[in-house]
Design a protein around this motif. Structure first.
Motif, mmCIF file in Angstrom:
data_model
loop_
_atom_site.group_PDB
_atom_site.id
_atom_site.type_symbol
_atom_site.label_atom_id
_atom_site.label_comp_id
_atom_site.label_asym_id
_atom_site.label_seq_id
_atom_site.Cartn_x
_atom_site.Cartn_y
_atom_site.Cartn_z
ATOM 1 N N UNK A 121 0.751 -1.359 0.032
ATOM 2 C CA UNK A 121 0.091 0.074 -0.151
ATOM 3 C C UNK A 121 0.761 1.331 0.045
ATOM 4 N N UNK A 122 2.190 1.059 0.104
ATOM 5 C CA UNK A 122 3.074 2.461 0.047
ATOM 6 C C UNK A 122 2.831 3.040 -1.137
ATOM 7 N N UNK A 123 3.141 4.475 -1.341
ATOM 8 C CA UNK A 123 2.735 4.996 -2.558
ATOM 9 C C UNK A 123 3.594 4.719 -3.697
ATOM 10 N N UNK A 124 4.726 4.316 -3.504
ATOM 11 C CA UNK A 124 5.643 4.038 -4.647
ATOM 12 C C UNK A 124 5.944 2.538 -4.860
ATOM 13 N N UNK A 125 5.217 1.707 -4.389
ATOM 14 C CA UNK A 125 5.102 0.260 -4.651
ATOM 15 C C UNK A 125 4.263 0.082 -5.782
ATOM 16 N N UNK A 126 5.128 -0.524 -6.696
ATOM 17 C CA UNK A 126 4.377 -0.749 -8.132
ATOM 18 C C UNK A 126 4.019 -2.136 -8.542
ATOM 19 N N UNK A 127 4.591 -3.120 -7.965
ATOM 20 C CA UNK A 127 4.480 -4.508 -8.174
ATOM 21 C C UNK A 127 4.805 -5.408 -7.096
ATOM 22 N N UNK A 128 4.323 -6.650 -7.163
ATOM 23 C CA UNK A 128 4.633 -7.835 -6.212
ATOM 24 C C UNK A 128 5.664 -8.636 -6.797
ATOM 25 N N UNK A 129 6.722 -8.560 -6.177
ATOM 26 C CA UNK A 129 8.167 -9.468 -6.935
ATOM 27 C C UNK A 129 9.300 -9.123 -6.082
#
Length: 258
Positions: free
Chosen positions: A83-91
């Motif tokens: 949910x952090x603002x700059x997290x853009x993917x799971x990996x």
């Protein structure tokens, strides 16, 4: 500008010059970097780096070599990081049968669970697959459809690459494409549309020629760009432009324009 879709600047190999190196990247033609977690600690560090540098984003996930430390409490913590603002993917998540550090059934269990996490958080996935072509494809066909993402550091056949592209996934291409013995990956680059290719370093690993064997970094992607341009018979500028657009679409972010 160059978009490095998969880097590990939290690695200890960057401890001496991490700040200086990351600050220099926009001047060296690298507009955006996604720093990718592999362990739980690495995920936390990736988020911290993204918070400190405007051109850095983060991905959070547990590498198959590290899944022995996972449990549902850690999954809850990972979900919070998502949910952090700059997290853009799971990996990066997936299967690694080369080292077999964790039992294969354990790897599969947590690969599937993290695909579920991506679905819960509506994030794309960064898939690690080494010497596990059949099982990775089977898992992705059953649990990964519709998620979007990339098959990171692609090392299989052009036929399999095309199958993933049909499923809506990108193909990650890095320094290996410049190696003299990289015929298979060059065939993949030739067969797959440029609109389905992402640039990645996997730094500090897999530096391209002429830096093979040394510590990799994002600005070295210019050598990967040149090789892809040669294979696709287009200009390096077109490779940079198209792959940057691809990355922004996949990560659903605007990237950084210094």
């Amino acid at each position: 500008m160059i978009f490095d879709t998969h880097a590990h600047y939290d690695d200890k190999q960057f401890d001496k010059d991490r700040e200086e190196l990351l600050e220099s990247m926009p001047r060296l033609g690298v507009g955006t970097i996604v720093n990718v977690g592999a362990s739980f600690e690495g995920c936390q560090k990736a988020v911290e780096l993204a918070e400190r540098f405007p051109h850095v984003y983060a991905a959070v996930g547990i590498h198959p070599d590290e899944v022995g430390a996972l449990d549902e409490e850690k999954i809850v913590e990972l979900k919070k990081l998502c949910t952090a603002e700059k997290v853009v993917a799971v990996g990066e998540i997936g299967l690694d049968y080369h080292w077999d550090i964790e039992p294969r059934e354990v790897q599969k269990k947590w690969f599937i669970r993290q695909l579920d996490l991506a679905r819960e958080t509506t994030l794309p996935v960064l898939v690690h697959s080494r010497d596990a072509a059949a099982d990775t494809l089977a898992v992705m066909q059953e649990y990964g459809r519709g998620l979007g993402g990339v098959i990171h550091c692609f090392g299989y056949s052009k036929e399999l690459a095309i199958e993933y592209v049909k499923m809506g996934f990108y193909i990650g291409v890095g320094g290996v494409v410049t190696f003299k013995n990289s015929r298979k990956l060059r065939e993949v680059v030739e067969a797959v549309p440029l609109t389905s290719i992402l640039l990645e370093t996997d730094c500090p690993y897999l530096a391209p020629e002429p830096f093979r064997g040394k510590r990799n970094q994002s600005s070295y992607l210019s050598y990967v760009v040149e090789k892809i341009a040669e294979i696709k018979e287009v200009t390096p500028e077109e490779v940079i432009d198209v792959t940057e657009k691809n990355a922004k679409i996949m990560y659903r972010c605007q990237g950084h324009n210094p």
